[in-house]
Scaffold this motif. Structure first.
Motif, PDB file in Angstrom:
ATOM      1  N   TRP A 116      42.174  46.813  30.376  1.00  0.00           N
ATOM      2  CA  TRP A 116      40.908  46.082  30.281  1.00  0.00           C
ATOM      3  C   TRP A 116      39.937  46.806  29.351  1.00  0.00           C
ATOM      4  CZ3 TRP A 116      39.938  44.480  36.092  1.00  0.00           C
ATOM      5  CH2 TRP A 116      40.655  43.308  36.354  1.00  0.00           C
ATOM      6  N   TYR A 150      41.157  46.399  25.674  1.00  0.00           N
ATOM      7  CA  TYR A 150      40.919  45.053  25.133  1.00  0.00           C
ATOM      8  C   TYR A 150      39.433  44.834  24.846  1.00  0.00           C
ATOM      9  CZ  TYR A 150      45.681  44.012  26.688  1.00  0.00           C
ATOM     10  OH  TYR A 150      47.039  44.027  26.870  1.00  0.00           O
ATOM     11  N   THR A 151      38.585  45.348  25.704  1.00  0.00           N
ATOM     12  CA  THR A 151      37.145  45.156  25.506  1.00  0.00           C
ATOM     13  C   THR A 151      36.650  45.957  24.306  1.00  0.00           C
ATOM     14  OG1 THR A 151      36.864  44.780  27.883  1.00  0.00           O
ATOM     15  CG2 THR A 151      34.906  45.327  26.623  1.00  0.00           C
ATOM     16  N   TRP A 181      40.352  37.314  24.049  1.00  0.00           N
ATOM     17  CA  TRP A 181      39.905  38.376  24.943  1.00  0.00           C
ATOM     18  C   TRP A 181      39.984  37.938  26.404  1.00  0.00           C
ATOM     19  CZ3 TRP A 181      35.479  38.632  28.169  1.00  0.00           C
ATOM     20  CH2 TRP A 181      35.295  39.873  28.773  1.00  0.00           C
ATOM     21  N   MET A 197      42.511  39.675  29.209  1.00  0.00           N
ATOM     22  CA  MET A 197      41.956  40.214  30.455  1.00  0.00           C
ATOM     23  C   MET A 197      42.568  39.511  31.669  1.00  0.00           C
ATOM     24  SD  MET A 197      39.703  42.574  29.527  1.00  0.00           S
ATOM     25  CE  MET A 197      38.396  42.758  30.741  1.00  0.00           C
ATOM     26  N   THR A 219      46.398  40.641  32.695  1.00  0.00           N
ATOM     27  CA  THR A 219      46.622  42.068  32.863  1.00  0.00           C
ATOM     28  C   THR A 219      46.800  42.346  34.360  1.00  0.00           C
ATOM     29  OG1 THR A 219      45.278  42.635  30.934  1.00  0.00           O
ATOM     30  CG2 THR A 219      45.603  44.356  32.558  1.00  0.00           C
ATOM     31  N   THR A 279      43.072  41.242  40.144  1.00  0.00           N
ATOM     32  CA  THR A 279      43.578  40.614  38.915  1.00  0.00           C
ATOM     33  C   THR A 279      43.765  39.107  39.087  1.00  0.00           C
ATOM     34  OG1 THR A 279      45.849  41.186  39.563  1.00  0.00           O
ATOM     35  CG2 THR A 279      44.693  42.714  38.114  1.00  0.00           C
TER      36      THR A 279
END
Length: 482
Positions: free
Chosen positions: A59, A62-63, A421, A425, A428, A443
């Motif tokens: 996370w 990716y952010t 995005w 997220m 994951t 999740t």
């Protein structure tokens, strides 16, 4: 160097580092255990990440990667000659040393390839029934795919079979050979884009090569979508490299291989038809003719059951899809799923019209630039609207985006980035195994409750932006499409 650019590079470095750490560690919730390494690379970082840690790491990566892309898009930081070859080669080498993560799809590829390589039909035989479920490779397929025959086309299955022949009874060896195919596809896309878009090498590397989200879901995830994307880009490159009928024939051949990997990649044929200008009828005829011959031959060889799975899964609705809200609100059922399919088709048309207004494919540019822009429009609309969609479905969209100018269509980049995005997220760590109950609760909440709402907001953003773009007057003397 401007402060914004330093920040962007720092974010990229941190994002790529975290992603590679996840790929270089021992098996965890995002990466299935592939067994003995054989002659393939082993684990370089002998540590195990807990389900909570691997989820938080991904996370964060990716952010940070998405933030770096936002800085590039809003600051138009896509100029320059691009990344040095040493950096690109280094990324490729390190990627080859990782274990694929984000799903168990690569294990399914190995299984279907082995079934085909050993003379059986992967489109009819499910992994759990083949040879009594005792094969050292096929028996390693993970839920929920153990009872499902192959959904992949004949060309992708041939490639999977070749990697199976090379890997033998060892799953890790087979998967590693497949990773090399995926990395080669990633490099091929970059090579073609840099030649089709001269002067925009920096844009290619920002949007494609050094895009942490694409690199993660495509390369480090080792998905077949990257192979199909490379074939799409090769088809466009062929039409660009040879403007006559020779180029159209070669483009049709590559397009046939792409659609024979995953059928949705037949979209490249429509993109090329929309991009052709001179000698349209002759080139279109040769393009479609060669695609029919090559694709038809592959499908005749594979038999009538190649796409049985597509028919069975055509009414599926992903957990992260906004359509899931409608499905659950109405109680589901075959009729509701049929209605969702129809509404999704209408939505895809609407999104495509909005993206056309935002992208505005130029009539005066090269056939490659026009075709790539149409790929963005068509595949972007499909990814947004499809009831069943996963993060790696977006790889082809980002392969076309370097042809779209950030200066005139920044909103397209931001919308598609928001979509990717949210999807990364939501999916994951990506597997249904290996999580603790607490991590699974968190999740699944993101996937089923948060992601559909955020993607619904992305829909609204696309529609509003498209309507506004259509209502803006064009400068005096500027022709439509320029």
């Amino acid at each position: 160097m401007p402060t914004t650019e330093r920040v962007r590079r720092s974010l990229l470095l941190a994002s790529f580092t975290l992603l590679l750490v996840v790929g270089l560690t021992l098996p965890h919730a995002a990466a299935p255990d592939l067994g003995a390494r054989g002659w393939a690379p082993g684990t370089l970082l002998p540590v195990t990440l807990s389900p909570a840690l691997v989820t938080a790491t991904l996370w964060t990566a990716y952010t940070l990667g998405a933030a770096a892309l936002v800085l590039a898009v809003t600051g138009h930081g896509v100029r320059g000659r691009g990344l040095p070859r040493l950096v690109v080669g280094g990324l490729a080498v390190v990627a080859a040393l990782t274990t694929p993560f984000g799903s168990g799809d690569h294990v399914s590829y190995a299984a279907y390839g082995r079934i085909l390589a050993l003379g059986d039909n992967p489109w009819l035989r499910s992994p759990n029934t083949w040879r009594g479920g005792t094969d050292p490779v096929v028996s390693r397929v993970e839920a929920p795919w153990t009872e499902e025959p192959s959904v992949y086309g004949p060309f992708a299955s041939i490639v999977h079979a070749l990697t199976s022949l090379g890997g033998g009874d060892n799953l890790r060896q087979t998967v590693w050979l497949w990773q090399l195919v995926v990395i080669a596809a990633w490099l091929t896309v970059r090579w073609c884009l840099r030649r089709m878009l001269p002067g925009h090498e920096g844009r290619v590397d920002v949007v494609w090569t050094a895009n942490p989200l694409v690199f993660s879901v495509g390369v480090l995830g080792a998905h077949v979508d990257l192979l199909a994307t490379a074939l799409v880009v090769l088809a466009i490159w062929a039409a660009h490299r040879w403007a006559g009928l020779r180029g159209a024939a070669l483009a049709g051949t590559f397009a046939a291989l792409a659609l024979s990997s995953k059928f949705t990649y037949a979209v490249v044929l429509l993109a090329l038809l929309l991009a052709f200008r001179q000698r349209w009828f002759a080139r279109a005829g040769v393009l479609l003719g060669s695609a029919l011959v090559v694709g038809g031959a592959l499908h005749v060889w594979a038999g009538p059951h190649v796409y049985d799975q597509i028919g069975r899964s055509s009414r599926a609705v992903a957990l992260a899809s906004p359509w899931r809200l409608l499905l659950e609100a109405t109680g589901g059922g075959p009729t509701v799923r049929w209605v969702i399919s129809v509404l999704a088709a209408v939505a895809a048309i609407g999104f495509a019209l909005c993206l056309v207004r935002l992208v505005r494919p130029h009539r005066e540019t090269t056939v490659a630039a026009r075709a790539l822009a149409w790929v963005v429009v068509l595949t972007g609309a499909y990814a947004l609207a499809a009831p069943y969609s996963l993060p790696w479905y977006d790889v082809i969209v980002w392969a076309g985006l370097p042809a779209v100018s950030v200066a005139t269509a920044a909103v397209v980049h931001l919308v598609l980035l928001a979509r990717l995005w949210v999807m990364t997220m939501a999916y994951t760590p990506g597997r249904v195994l290996g999580m603790t109950p607490a991590v699974e609760d968190v999740t699944m909440t993101v996937r089923t409750n948060v992601a559909p709402v955020l993607l619904l907001a992305v829909w609204v953003w696309v529609l509003r932006s498209g309507v506004r773009a259509g209502s803006r007057p064009r400068p005096a003397g500027r022709p439509r499409g320029s």
